[in-house]
Design a protein around this motif. Structure first.
Motif, mmCIF file in Angstrom:
data_model
loop_
_atom_site.group_PDB
_atom_site.id
_atom_site.type_symbol
_atom_site.label_atom_id
_atom_site.label_comp_id
_atom_site.label_asym_id
_atom_site.label_seq_id
_atom_site.Cartn_x
_atom_site.Cartn_y
_atom_site.Cartn_z
ATOM 1 N N VAL A 81 0.835 -1.204 0.000
ATOM 2 C CA VAL A 81 0.000 0.000 0.000
ATOM 3 C C VAL A 81 0.868 1.252 0.000
ATOM 4 N N VAL A 82 1.879 1.264 0.832
ATOM 5 C CA VAL A 82 2.789 2.419 0.859
ATOM 6 C C VAL A 82 3.476 2.579 -0.493
ATOM 7 N N GLY A 83 3.890 1.473 -1.083
ATOM 8 C CA GLY A 83 4.582 1.544 -2.370
ATOM 9 C C GLY A 83 3.703 2.056 -3.486
ATOM 10 N N TYR A 84 2.471 1.541 -3.580
ATOM 11 C CA TYR A 84 1.570 2.013 -4.628
ATOM 12 C C TYR A 84 1.140 3.459 -4.391
ATOM 13 N N THR A 85 0.954 3.832 -3.143
ATOM 14 C CA THR A 85 0.604 5.226 -2.854
ATOM 15 C C THR A 85 1.705 6.159 -3.333
ATOM 16 N N GLN A 86 2.949 5.783 -3.063
ATOM 17 C CA GLN A 86 4.071 6.602 -3.520
ATOM 18 C C GLN A 86 4.164 6.604 -5.042
ATOM 19 N N GLN A 87 4.053 5.435 -5.649
ATOM 20 C CA GLN A 87 4.224 5.308 -7.100
ATOM 21 C C GLN A 87 3.139 6.061 -7.863
ATOM 22 N N TRP A 88 1.889 5.941 -7.441
ATOM 23 C CA TRP A 88 0.760 6.491 -8.187
ATOM 24 C C TRP A 88 0.412 7.924 -7.792
ATOM 25 N N TYR A 89 0.588 8.268 -6.513
ATOM 26 C CA TYR A 89 0.018 9.536 -6.055
ATOM 27 C C TYR A 89 1.004 10.480 -5.375
ATOM 28 N N LEU A 90 2.053 9.953 -4.766
ATOM 29 C CA LEU A 90 2.984 10.805 -4.020
ATOM 30 C C LEU A 90 4.429 10.473 -4.375
ATOM 31 N N PRO A 91 4.812 10.606 -5.653
ATOM 32 C CA PRO A 91 6.145 10.161 -6.069
ATOM 33 C C PRO A 91 7.287 10.925 -5.415
ATOM 34 N N HIS A 92 6.989 12.090 -4.861
ATOM 35 C CA HIS A 92 8.059 12.893 -4.264
ATOM 36 C C HIS A 92 7.965 12.929 -2.741
ATOM 37 N N SER A 93 7.218 11.983 -2.187
ATOM 38 C CA SER A 93 7.143 11.838 -0.738
ATOM 39 C C SER A 93 7.908 10.591 -0.315
ATOM 40 N N ASP A 94 8.367 10.576 0.932
ATOM 41 C CA ASP A 94 9.117 9.412 1.399
ATOM 42 C C ASP A 94 8.168 8.378 1.998
ATOM 43 N N PRO A 95 8.546 7.106 1.936
ATOM 44 C CA PRO A 95 7.684 6.043 2.454
ATOM 45 C C PRO A 95 7.334 6.210 3.926
ATOM 46 N N GLU A 96 8.253 6.750 4.733
ATOM 47 C CA GLU A 96 7.977 6.927 6.152
ATOM 48 C C GLU A 96 6.824 7.897 6.379
ATOM 49 N N GLY A 97 6.781 8.965 5.570
ATOM 50 C CA GLY A 97 5.686 9.925 5.703
ATOM 51 C C GLY A 97 4.356 9.329 5.284
ATOM 52 N N ILE A 98 4.380 8.485 4.258
ATOM 53 C CA ILE A 98 3.147 7.822 3.807
ATOM 54 C C ILE A 98 2.669 6.844 4.863
ATOM 55 N N ASP A 99 3.592 6.082 5.449
ATOM 56 C CA ASP A 99 3.223 5.142 6.505
ATOM 57 C C ASP A 99 2.662 5.886 7.713
ATOM 58 N N ALA A 100 3.210 7.051 8.006
ATOM 59 C CA ALA A 100 2.707 7.848 9.124
ATOM 60 C C ALA A 100 1.286 8.334 8.858
ATOM 61 N N ALA A 101 0.987 8.679 7.596
ATOM 62 C CA ALA A 101 -0.374 9.100 7.243
ATOM 63 C C ALA A 101 -1.348 7.938 7.437
ATOM 64 N N LEU A 102 -0.941 6.731 7.047
ATOM 65 C CA LEU A 102 -1.782 5.562 7.269
ATOM 66 C C LEU A 102 -1.984 5.322 8.757
ATOM 67 N N ALA A 103 -0.939 5.503 9.540
ATOM 68 C CA ALA A 103 -1.045 5.314 10.989
ATOM 69 C C ALA A 103 -2.006 6.325 11.613
ATOM 70 N N ARG A 104 -2.002 7.556 11.114
ATOM 71 C CA ARG A 104 -2.943 8.554 11.641
ATOM 72 C C ARG A 104 -4.382 8.128 11.387
ATOM 73 N N LEU A 105 -4.636 7.608 10.186
ATOM 74 C CA LEU A 105 -5.984 7.142 9.873
ATOM 75 C C LEU A 105 -6.363 5.953 10.754
ATOM 76 N N GLU A 106 -5.422 5.041 10.953
ATOM 77 C CA GLU A 106 -5.690 3.875 11.793
ATOM 78 C C GLU A 106 -5.978 4.274 13.236
ATOM 79 N N ALA A 107 -5.432 5.400 13.662
ATOM 80 C CA ALA A 107 -5.624 5.856 15.046
ATOM 81 C C ALA A 107 -6.967 6.541 15.271
ATOM 82 N N THR A 108 -7.698 6.834 14.203
ATOM 83 C CA THR A 108 -9.007 7.459 14.369
ATOM 84 C C THR A 108 -9.969 6.442 14.981
ATOM 85 N N PRO A 109 -10.892 6.900 15.817
ATOM 86 C CA PRO A 109 -11.793 5.954 16.484
ATOM 87 C C PRO A 109 -12.800 5.285 15.552
ATOM 88 N N VAL A 110 -12.888 5.771 14.300
ATOM 89 C CA VAL A 110 -13.901 5.227 13.389
ATOM 90 C C VAL A 110 -13.333 4.185 12.428
#
Length: 422
Positions: free
Chosen positions: A242-271
């Motif tokens: 998921v991190v790889g495809y997100t970077q490849q398709w949508y965020l080619p100039h972002s680092d994988p750690e930042g993308i993983d952190a964004a996923l972690a923020r979503l996972e931390a939401t109570p919903v």
């Protein structure tokens, strides 16, 4: 001037002047109604969003997606001070130009049309609104499409440039554009007085609403269709994909750690719904997640935009939508989830190949038979075309107008048995 004191008479002007109309509706309300009642919008009900519309009663089509984008955009626009009907009309219009089979069909038609300026869904939308959709003719009998106001047409221009003028993005010229060369006259009229290469505020709201709606709803559709569960993100291999495809398709100039952190923020939401088993309880939780995430993304953009431009009503070129970088990355991660588990799966690739085969064969068959098999409106366009390039554009217009199912039916009628996998 139409209702809404922050719009001018030029914003309400139409390409073909129409007699004043009596009644209770503003010019912009008429624009929205024209799009809502158009045949092009109805056809979106049988066009692929992510999961093909004939595979499940639940999944979204391009029509239901457009309605949801319009709901998000209308509210965002209203809060910022835009005329809600301008934003609504643009949101309803934003996918009108998409051909059968989603972005795969768009790619195929772009290959076929490369020598006549290519094919681009957004440019095709402008062509539909200003030429192909039957509503208004000019004094010489030439089609003017729905003849929307300048403000509504500009709001529908997601990429306000032609292909030769496309800007560089991170050093590369973007393949996206909003107008073909033979639609240049109306495009230039729409853009009179607009800053070069900049979309208006209403178009930016439409674009953001599209991103928000499909990023969240595509994940919902994929989960309900049994493609994946969010608990899979605990698996390091799935998460890395998921991190790889997100970077490849949508965020080619972002680092994988930042993308993983964004996923972690979503996972931390109570919903966040780790697993949906199809029960009413889990389906309600999933629907609540989509609703809360839409609110999360909208609220962040509204807050930063207001912080940048103040509390006065904002319209046209008085402001720009400002989206926090963290929100941009969270939206991209949601897109990456659907990309990983739906659009890039191995079993889809042969289907994509067959879809492209169908569209290539249809264009070849129709090009070889003149106006014989074209619908009456397109047959008239073909006879009026001045050269081979213009005739090919008419054939492309015809094929792009088809739904997924009608493209397959036309193939069977004009070419023969469908390719394997159908």
């Amino acid at each position: 001037m139409t209702k809404g004191s922050h719009y001018t008479a030029e914003d309400s002007r139409r390409w073909v002047a129409e007699p004043p109309k009596k009644g209770y509706r503003s010019d912009f309300e008429r624009d929205r109604a024209r799009v809502l009642h158009s045949s092009a919008l109805r056809r979106l009900g049988a066009k692929t969003q992510v999961v093909a519309p004939d595979t499940d009663d639940f999944v979204r089509t391009r029509l239901t997606h457009s309605l949801e984008v319009a709901q998000v955009g209308r509210e965002l626009g209203r809060v910022l001070g835009c005329d809600p009907d301008v934003v609504d009309a643009a949101c309803l219009s934003h996918d009108l130009g998409h051909p059968p089979f989603g972005h795969n069909g768009e790619s195929a038609l772009n290959e076929i049309a490369h020598r006549i300026g290519g094919f681009e869904g957004n440019a095709q939308t402008l062509r539909l609104l200003t030429r192909l959709e039957p509503k208004v003719l000019d004094a010489e009998g030439r089609p003017a499409g729905l003849n929307l106001t300048r403000a509504s047409l500009d709001a529908a221009c997601k990429y306000p440039w032609t292909a030769p003028d496309a800007p560089l993005v991170h050093g590369q010229r973007t393949s996206k554009f909003g107008a073909y060369e033979d639609d240049l006259a109306i495009f230039e009229w729409i853009r009179e007085g607009a800053p070069a290469g900049r979309s208006c505020l209403e178009a930016q709201i439409m674009d953001l609403s599209d991103d928000i709606a499909y990023s969240v709803h595509d994940v919902e559709d994929a989960i309900v269709a049994g493609k994946f569960q969010l608990r899979w993100m605990a698996n390091p291999d799935h998460r890395a994909r998921v991190v790889g495809y997100t970077q490849q398709w949508y965020l080619p100039h972002s680092d994988p750690e930042g993308i993983d952190a964004a996923l972690a923020r979503l996972e931390a939401t109570p919903v966040w719904v780790l697993e949906a088993d199809g029960s009413r309880k889990s389906m309600a939780a999933l629907k609540n997640m989509t609703s809360q995430l839409i609110g999360r993304f909208c609220d962040s953009a509204l807050g930063l935009t207001r912080a940048a431009f103040g509390d006065a009503p904002l319209t046209r070129y008085a402001a720009q939508v400002v989206v926090p970088e963290e929100t941009v990355m969270e939206i991209a991660v949601m897109k990456g989830l659907a990309t990983t588990f739906v659009m890039t799966t191995d079993h889809r690739q042969p289907i994509y190949e067959r879809q492209r085969e169908v569209l290539h064969a249809l264009v070849t068959a129709l090009s070889a038979t003149g106006d014989r098999h074209l619908e009456p409106m397109f047959a008239a366009d073909w006879r009026a075309a001045e050269d081979e390039a213009a005739r090919l554009r008419v054939v492309i217009d015809q094929v792009a107008s088809l739904t997924d199912s009608s493209a397959l039916a036309w193939y069977e009628r004009l070419v023969g048995s469908l390719p394997s996998l159908w």
